[in-house]
Design a protein around this motif. Structure first.
Motif, PDB file in Angstrom:
ATOM      1  N   VAL A  60      37.103  53.366  42.286  1.00 16.65           N
ATOM      2  CA  VAL A  60      37.498  53.122  40.905  1.00 16.65           C
ATOM      3  C   VAL A  60      36.244  52.906  40.063  1.00 16.65           C
ATOM      4  CG1 VAL A  60      38.882  51.675  39.368  1.00 16.65           C
ATOM      5  CG2 VAL A  60      39.635  52.062  41.735  1.00 16.65           C
ATOM      6  N   PHE A  61      36.209  53.531  38.870  1.00 18.76           N
ATOM      7  CA  PHE A  61      35.027  53.466  38.013  1.00 18.76           C
ATOM      8  C   PHE A  61      35.401  52.942  36.631  1.00 18.76           C
ATOM      9  CE2 PHE A  61      34.069  56.357  41.367  1.00 18.76           C
ATOM     10  CZ  PHE A  61      32.713  56.222  41.603  1.00 18.76           C
ATOM     11  N   ASP A  62      34.449  52.244  36.022  1.00 17.96           N
ATOM     12  CA  ASP A  62      34.723  51.708  34.685  1.00 17.96           C
ATOM     13  C   ASP A  62      34.451  52.771  33.627  1.00 17.96           C
ATOM     14  OD1 ASP A  62      31.983  51.776  34.137  1.00 17.96           O
ATOM     15  OD2 ASP A  62      31.777  49.608  33.887  1.00 17.96           O
ATOM     16  N   MET A  63      34.587  52.389  32.369  1.00 20.03           N
ATOM     17  CA  MET A  63      34.488  53.346  31.272  1.00 20.03           C
ATOM     18  C   MET A  63      33.078  53.907  31.107  1.00 20.03           C
ATOM     19  SD  MET A  63      34.966  50.472  28.280  1.00 20.03           S
ATOM     20  CE  MET A  63      35.031  51.672  26.968  1.00 20.03           C
TER      21      MET A  63
ATOM     22  N   PHE B 137      33.526  50.056  40.490  1.00 18.58           N
ATOM     23  CA  PHE B 137      33.987  48.742  40.923  1.00 18.58           C
ATOM     24  C   PHE B 137      33.812  48.681  42.436  1.00 18.58           C
ATOM     25  CE2 PHE B 137      36.423  49.410  37.032  1.00 18.58           C
ATOM     26  CZ  PHE B 137      36.311  48.187  36.398  1.00 18.58           C
ATOM     27  N   GLU B 138      33.279  47.596  42.924  1.00 19.09           N
ATOM     28  CA  GLU B 138      33.097  47.478  44.369  1.00 19.09           C
ATOM     29  C   GLU B 138      34.445  47.637  45.077  1.00 19.09           C
ATOM     30  OE1 GLU B 138      30.460  44.337  45.814  1.00 19.09           O
ATOM     31  OE2 GLU B 138      29.906  43.989  43.719  1.00 19.09           O
ATOM     32  N   ASP B 139      34.415  48.312  46.183  1.00 16.05           N
ATOM     33  CA  ASP B 139      35.656  48.589  46.913  1.00 16.05           C
ATOM     34  C   ASP B 139      36.365  47.310  47.345  1.00 16.05           C
ATOM     35  OD1 ASP B 139      33.216  48.632  48.656  1.00 16.05           O
ATOM     36  OD2 ASP B 139      34.694  48.640  50.257  1.00 16.05           O
ATOM     37  N   THR B 140      35.597  46.277  47.720  1.00 20.02           N
ATOM     38  CA  THR B 140      36.213  45.027  48.139  1.00 20.02           C
ATOM     39  C   THR B 140      36.878  44.304  46.974  1.00 20.02           C
ATOM     40  OG1 THR B 140      34.064  43.920  47.888  1.00 20.02           O
ATOM     41  CG2 THR B 140      34.670  44.667  50.101  1.00 20.02           C
ATOM     42  N   VAL B 141      36.349  44.492  45.766  1.00 17.96           N
ATOM     43  CA  VAL B 141      36.961  43.902  44.582  1.00 17.96           C
ATOM     44  C   VAL B 141      38.325  44.543  44.332  1.00 17.96           C
ATOM     45  CG1 VAL B 141      36.786  43.706  42.066  1.00 17.96           C
ATOM     46  CG2 VAL B 141      34.800  43.195  43.500  1.00 17.96           C
TER      47      VAL B 141
ATOM     48  N   GLU C 113      35.368  47.185  32.037  1.00 17.93           N
ATOM     49  CA  GLU C 113      33.965  47.260  32.441  1.00 17.93           C
ATOM     50  C   GLU C 113      33.780  46.468  33.722  1.00 17.93           C
ATOM     51  OE1 GLU C 113      32.317  45.850  28.582  1.00 17.93           O
ATOM     52  OE2 GLU C 113      31.042  47.637  28.776  1.00 17.93           O
ATOM     53  N   VAL C 114      32.880  46.923  34.570  1.00 15.56           N
ATOM     54  CA  VAL C 114      32.641  46.268  35.850  1.00 15.56           C
ATOM     55  C   VAL C 114      32.296  44.802  35.656  1.00 15.56           C
ATOM     56  CG1 VAL C 114      30.993  46.107  37.759  1.00 15.56           C
ATOM     57  CG2 VAL C 114      32.014  48.306  37.186  1.00 15.56           C
ATOM     58  N   ARG C 115      31.482  44.489  34.674  1.00 13.00           N
ATOM     59  CA  ARG C 115      31.043  43.102  34.498  1.00 13.00           C
ATOM     60  C   ARG C 115      32.206  42.153  34.228  1.00 13.00           C
ATOM     61  NH1 ARG C 115      28.321  44.785  29.084  1.00 13.00           N
ATOM     62  NH2 ARG C 115      29.922  44.300  27.520  1.00 13.00           N
ATOM     63  N   GLY C 116      33.346  42.684  33.794  1.00  8.34           N
ATOM     64  CA  GLY C 116      34.489  41.841  33.512  1.00  8.34           C
ATOM     65  C   GLY C 116      35.321  41.502  34.724  1.00  8.34           C
ATOM     66  N   VAL C 117      35.092  42.211  35.835  1.00  9.53           N
ATOM     67  CA  VAL C 117      35.900  41.967  37.036  1.00  9.53           C
ATOM     68  C   VAL C 117      35.042  41.843  38.280  1.00  9.53           C
ATOM     69  CG1 VAL C 117      37.983  43.050  36.155  1.00  9.53           C
ATOM     70  CG2 VAL C 117      36.278  44.445  37.316  1.00  9.53           C
ATOM     71  N   SER C 118      33.754  41.581  38.108  1.00  6.08           N
ATOM     72  CA  SER C 118      32.884  41.477  39.268  1.00  6.08           C
ATOM     73  C   SER C 118      33.089  40.153  39.971  1.00  6.08           C
ATOM     74  CB  SER C 118      31.415  41.618  38.840  1.00  6.08           C
ATOM     75  OG  SER C 118      31.075  40.595  37.938  1.00  6.08           O
ATOM     76  N   LYS C 119      32.513  40.025  41.136  1.00  8.13           N
ATOM     77  CA  LYS C 119      32.675  38.816  41.933  1.00  8.13           C
ATOM     78  C   LYS C 119      32.168  37.599  41.176  1.00  8.13           C
ATOM     79  CE  LYS C 119      32.086  41.435  46.182  1.00  8.13           C
ATOM     80  NZ  LYS C 119      31.187  41.754  47.271  1.00  8.13           N
ATOM     81  N   GLY C 120      32.951  36.518  41.248  1.00 10.50           N
ATOM     82  CA  GLY C 120      32.521  35.266  40.662  1.00 10.50           C
ATOM     83  C   GLY C 120      32.788  35.134  39.174  1.00 10.50           C
ATOM     84  N   GLN C 121      33.327  36.210  38.531  1.00  5.88           N
ATOM     85  CA  GLN C 121      33.615  36.128  37.110  1.00  5.88           C
ATOM     86  C   GLN C 121      35.110  36.233  36.887  1.00  5.88           C
ATOM     87  OE1 GLN C 121      31.263  38.654  34.622  1.00  5.88           O
ATOM     88  NE2 GLN C 121      29.436  38.422  35.863  1.00  5.88           N
ATOM     89  N   ALA C 122      35.642  35.412  36.001  1.00  5.06           N
ATOM     90  CA  ALA C 122      37.070  35.405  35.744  1.00  5.06           C
ATOM     91  C   ALA C 122      37.476  36.675  35.028  1.00  5.06           C
ATOM     92  CB  ALA C 122      37.449  34.187  34.906  1.00  5.06           C
ATOM     93  N   SER C 123      38.692  37.130  35.295  1.00  8.45           N
ATOM     94  CA  SER C 123      39.247  38.303  34.636  1.00  8.45           C
ATOM     95  C   SER C 123      40.745  38.255  34.746  1.00  8.45           C
ATOM     96  CB  SER C 123      38.726  39.587  35.295  1.00  8.45           C
ATOM     97  OG  SER C 123      39.471  40.704  34.859  1.00  8.45           O
ATOM     98  N   SER C 124      41.405  38.863  33.802  1.00 11.58           N
ATOM     99  CA  SER C 124      42.863  38.924  33.853  1.00 11.58           C
ATOM    100  C   SER C 124      43.341  39.761  35.019  1.00 11.58           C
ATOM    101  CB  SER C 124      43.406  39.519  32.551  1.00 11.58           C
ATOM    102  OG  SER C 124      42.898  40.829  32.364  1.00 11.58           O
ATOM    103  N   LEU C 125      42.429  40.534  35.617  1.00 10.81           N
ATOM    104  CA  LEU C 125      42.810  41.396  36.730  1.00 10.81           C
ATOM    105  C   LEU C 125      42.716  40.697  38.072  1.00 10.81           C
ATOM    106  CD1 LEU C 125      41.143  44.829  35.883  1.00 10.81           C
ATOM    107  CD2 LEU C 125      43.580  44.315  35.948  1.00 10.81           C
ATOM    108  N   LYS C 126      42.065  39.550  38.140  1.00 10.35           N
ATOM    109  CA  LYS C 126      41.802  38.989  39.461  1.00 10.35           C
ATOM    110  C   LYS C 126      42.128  37.509  39.547  1.00 10.35           C
ATOM    111  CE  LYS C 126      37.911  37.605  40.841  1.00 10.35           C
ATOM    112  NZ  LYS C 126      36.588  37.282  41.296  1.00 10.35           N
TER     113      LYS C 126
END
Length: 511
Positions: A385-388, A393-397, A486-499
């Motif tokens: 999966v790729f951002d805009m 996006f890391e596969d484990t994410v 964007e990747v920075r919005g759902v990367s490890k350790g950062q809050a996101s509505s997706l995770k």
């Protein structure tokens, strides 16, 4: 996001994923039904999902290549059998042992029937799994200087391990590359390699179906290779669950399978279906319990048991083996053609939806590795999966976010480094430095191990016997949530509505 609510117990055609307007799902399903072949549209598998797989309610299970799903009927039939009789270790002549021996041999006979293998030509050997079956061949094959091991780059590590046995015996190891574009083998290159058999013969190994990309490699290679003098082992672990195997026409020397990958239960039982004449070529280096008919400590000699018993190390998993026949009969009642057509129709719909998913700027959200159509492929789809901005996006994410939505995907290398390295276009230089001085004590995540996070792994979704249209629909609704992110919005350790914070974590590579 569209996910099922476990409390609704909605599945198949009886309900809708929670949060989705029924009309959205109905419209999508109508489009699918209109384009699917007749055999894939029948309600038989939807009815089966409701009656035999209620434990899947509220869960979009998409990891059938990792392990198939068991039905209630299988569990009930096996439990009833165990309740009815007393069964003992088959290596004896007492009543409990003889009763068990009868069922073990009955199951062996049905495996011949299911795969249409001639008992006069083939032997069925029970193993713990396909890996155990492959190891039986690899450790006993008469490799020597002057012989060759020919292995396609697209192979499970269990097959790749054959090369280690050959290398230690002085055999030459030859690979067959795959194309980064569709992850298929170049037939001209393979023909050239097959023509270059060693003076002392050789063993050619490949998968009938890739456990990563779903690529189906031609079964005709068996005859082509044997005409050149090769012995051939074809890994059918990923192929057998959704395809008919007819060993009257497809005649490998060795065929390993894992039954849990075909019908989920039992685990711990596989088989090596081998040409009896080729078993005589194998040179076993030890004699565990059950494989010898006479043995003397004083004389220092033993006589190996004939047939399958000479290769079934120790006591077979005898209480589980009758469940294999139960599982095979379950598949037969449904029909392998029905299973194949239904899973391929669902895979085709999924591939089409993935290709159509774009960010608002036109950048693709999904990159599929391997075939983009259903031609000559199975029901595993490898993707990232790729951002805009085109950043992955890391596969484990992705796997971790799917977890939150009760969707079971699988991420990583999938025990097939050749397919991963070709798909992600890794170069030898990317890897050589990372392997220098490697030790398990380092316990670093695979992305750091390789040194390039964007090359770490692949997400895999796979369709199986109990998959419904709602399952693939739920998966696509989840993936649509990455659009315009964007990747920075759902990367490890950062809050996101997706995770869910803290769910996704780095994993050390297996040692």
């Amino acid at each position: 996001m569209c996910i099922r609510d476990r409390s609704t117990q909605s599945t198949g055609t009886s309900g809708f994923p929670m949060g989705c307007r029924p009309s959205v799902l109905q419209e999508a399903r109508a489009v699918f039904e209109a384009s699917a072949p007749a055999s894939a549209k029948i309600s038989q598998l939807d009815v089966l999902r409701n009656s035999e797989y209620p434990h899947l309610d509220g869960h979009a299970y998409m990891d059938y290549t990792g392990g198939n799903m068991y039905s209630l009927g299988q569990l009930q039939a096996h439990a009833a059998l165990l309740k009815l009789h007393v069964f003992g270790n088959p290596h004896s002549g007492n009543p409990a042992s003889l009763r068990m021996t009868l069922l073990v041999e009955q199951t062996r006979a049905y495996i011949f029937e299911f795969f249409k293998a001639d008992p006069a030509e083939y032997t069925v050997i029970f193993t713990p799994n396909a890996t155990g079956a492959i190891k039986l061949v690899a450790e006993a094959y008469p490799f020597q200087p002057g012989s060759k091991v020919l292995i396609t780059d697209d192979n499970h590590n269990s097959m790749n391990g054959i090369a280690d046995f050959g290398r230690r015996a002085g055999a030459e190891i030859v690979g067959v590359p795959i194309s980064p574009d569709d992850l298929r083998v170049d037939s001209e290159v393979l023909s050239q390699r097959l023509a270059e058999i060693g003076e002392q013969g050789g063993l050619f190994g490949y998968p009938a179906q890739s456990n990563v990309s779903g690529v189906q490699h031609p079964l005709e290679w068996v005859e082509q290779a044997r005409d050149k003098g090769w012995d051939v082992v074809v890994d059918c672990a990923a192929f057998a669950p959704t395809n008919t195997i007819d060993m009257r026409r497809f005649k490998p020397d060795f065929m390993p399978v894992s039954f849990y990958k075909m019908f989920g239960y039992p685990t711990g039982v596989g088989a090596l279906v081998a040409k009896t004449a080729k078993l005589g070529k194998l040179e076993r280096t030890w004699y565990p319990g059950g494989t010898v008919i006479h043995c003397s400590k004083l004389v220092g000699r033993c006589y190996r048991s004939p047939g399958a018993a000479g290769f079934e190390d120790g006591t077979v998993n005898y209480l589980a083996i009758p469940a294999v026949e139960i599982g095979l009969r379950h598949l037969e009642r449904i029909g392998m053609r029905v299973i194949h057509d239904r899973t391929m129709a669902l895979t085709g719909w999924l591939l089409g939806e993935m290709a159509a998913l774009k960010h608002n700027n036109g950048v693709s959200v999904i990159k599929v590795y391997g075939p983009r159509t259903t031609e000559c492929r199975g029901s595993s789809v490898a993707f990232n999966v790729f951002d805009m901005h085109g950043v992955q996006f890391e596969d484990t994410v992705v796997e971790g976010l799917a977890h939150v939505k009760r969707i079971s995907l699988r991420s990583g290398c999938h025990c097939n480094p050749g397919a991963r390295e070709a798909a992600l276009e890794m170069g030898k230089a990317d890897l050589e430095g990372a392997y220098e001085g490697w030790s398990c004590e380092k316990q670093v995540a695979i992305d750091k191990f390789v040194g390039r996070a964007s090359m770490a792994g692949i997400v895999r979704a796979s369709v199986g016997i109990s998959t419904t249209f709602e399952d693939v629909f739920v998966l696509m609704q989840f993936l649509k949530g990455f659009a315009n992110q964007e990747v920075r919005g759902v990367s490890k350790g950062q809050a996101s509505s997706l995770k869910a914070p803290g769910l996704v974590h780095a994993r050390p590579p297996p040692c």
